[in-house]
Design a protein around this motif. Structure first.
Motif, short mmCIF file in Angstrom:
data_model
loop_
_atom_site.label_atom_id
_atom_site.label_comp_id
_atom_site.label_asym_id
_atom_site.label_seq_id
_atom_site.Cartn_x
_atom_site.Cartn_y
_atom_site.Cartn_z
N GLN A 54 0.83 -1.21 0.00
CA GLN A 54 0.00 0.00 0.00
C GLN A 54 0.86 1.26 0.00
O GLN A 54 0.49 2.27 -0.59
N ALA B 106 -8.92 -1.69 -4.30
CA ALA B 106 -9.22 -2.13 -2.94
C ALA B 106 -8.14 -1.64 -1.97
O ALA B 106 -8.44 -1.19 -0.85
N HIS B 107 -6.88 -1.70 -2.41
CA HIS B 107 -5.79 -1.18 -1.58
C HIS B 107 -5.91 0.33 -1.39
O HIS B 107 -5.69 0.86 -0.29
N LYS C 125 -8.38 1.08 1.23
CA LYS C 125 -7.86 0.82 2.57
C LYS C 125 -6.92 1.95 3.02
O LYS C 125 -6.92 2.34 4.20
N ALA D 266 -9.15 4.82 3.99
CA ALA D 266 -9.80 4.57 5.28
C ALA D 266 -8.82 4.77 6.42
O ALA D 266 -9.15 5.37 7.47
N ALA D 267 -7.56 4.28 6.23
CA ALA D 267 -6.56 4.40 7.30
C ALA D 267 -6.18 5.85 7.56
O ALA D 267 -5.90 6.23 8.71
#
Length: 329
Positions: A267, A296-297, A300, A303-304
């Motif tokens: 990521q 998808a990565h 993420k 979101a992080a």
């Protein structure tokens, strides 16, 4: 129109005298003359001036000297030969400067060959594989290979293993998630074959004995370049060696850095490409994954970092320090 005598056929050339003509001319040479009435079956004798009227008696014909007749017939031929020889000399003189230039550049005649179509590309690679004596270097970007591709690779590699040729192959890290690729690497360990992976690779590359290399010329891989220029091939071999030193053996533990702040190593690589301005498709291609996995990565990462938009995500990545954390490890 041709007319047939009792033995010969007319008309014909002087080099194809009919049987009557040969017989009567020989008889005239032996006796010094022949009756005109006898040569009615061989009109070629008068046509080719092998016989001429006897000035003392027109009922008889006298033979012409074969030496004189031959010289008369050869003269136009020899004149034409001389003319052709002169033309050949002139042509040689005219092209001699160009031939000298060609000799100087001959080593570069086949330095770069354009190969169009999968059939011709594969044929050239097969020929290079068959001629290879010691070493093959390959770069295979992208993720895991399909079963059909791996089966074909095993068939091609069997001869390489049996001949004791050293082979080193670079894949991308995403190939580690392909059981077929892992099985292929295990199979190839029986020979002098090593497989390593990197997160990001250059385009596809194949080098044989450091004398010939193949690289793609179009994204659809329907056009390739066959390179035989020693400088170009050596340069590509050095590029391969630089990547090889940084790569990790495929069958060892995955080389990704451990997650930091919820962001994994892969990521972080995606984040780096994002702030460089690459679109999802380009990022996926460079990291050897499909676009869905790439997105998808990205989700993420967003979101992080608490990002609500793509524009904000770039700013948050730059401010978060996650790229500095990844590069310091």
């Amino acid at each position: 129109m041709a007319t047939k005598g009792p033995i010969g056929t007319h008309p014909h050339s002087v080099v194809e005298l009919c049987a009557d003509g040969k017989r009567l001319y020989a008889s005239a040479l032996r006796s010094g003359r022949v009756r005109r009435s006898e040569v009615e079956t061989a009109p070629c004798l008068m046509e080719f001036a092998l016989l001429h009227p006897d000035p003392e008696d027109t009922d008889w014909l006298r033979p012409a000297s074969p030496t004189a007749v031959l010289a008369q017939r050869l003269y136009p031929i020899e004149r034409e030969i001389l003319k052709r020889r002169t033309l050949a000399i002139e042509l040689t003189d005219s092209f001699e400067p160009f031939m000298a230039l060609s000799a100087v550049d001959r080593s570069a005649d086949h330095a770069i060959t354009v190969l169009e179509g999968a059939t011709r590309i594969n044929s050239a690679i097969d020929a290079a594989t068959a001629e290879c004596q010691s070493e093959i270097l390959t770069v295979q970007p992208g993720g895991g290979r399909s079963e059909a591709v791996l089966t074909e690779a095993v068939e091609r590699s069997q001869g390489i293993i049996e001949r004791g040729i050293t082979m080193r192959t670079l894949y991308q890290h995403t190939a580690r998630h392909s059981q077929g690729t892992i099985a292929y690497a295990e199979y190839m360990r029986q020979g002098k074959v090593e497989v390593r992976t990197l997160e990001e690779l250059i385009e596809r590359l194949m080098i044989f004995d450091r004398t010939v290399a193949f690289i793609p010329a179009q994204d659809d891989r329907q056009v390739a370049l066959e390179l035989r220029h020693s400088g170009l091939v050596e340069y590509l071999a050095k590029v391969f060696e630089q990547h090889w030193r940084r790569a990790s053996p495929l069958l060892d533990e995955a080389p990704y850095d451990p997650p930091t702040g919820g962001i994994t190593g892969v990521q972080r690589s995606i984040a780096k490409l994002l702030i460089e301005g690459h679109v999802d498709e380009a990022i996926a291609r460079r990291l050897g994954m499909n676009v869905r996995t790439c997105r998808a990565h990205i989700a993420k990462i967003a979101a992080a970092l608490g990002s609500g938009s793509r524009a904000q995500l770039g700013y948050l990545i730059a401010q978060s320090g996650i790229l500095d954390e990844g590069s310091s490890k």
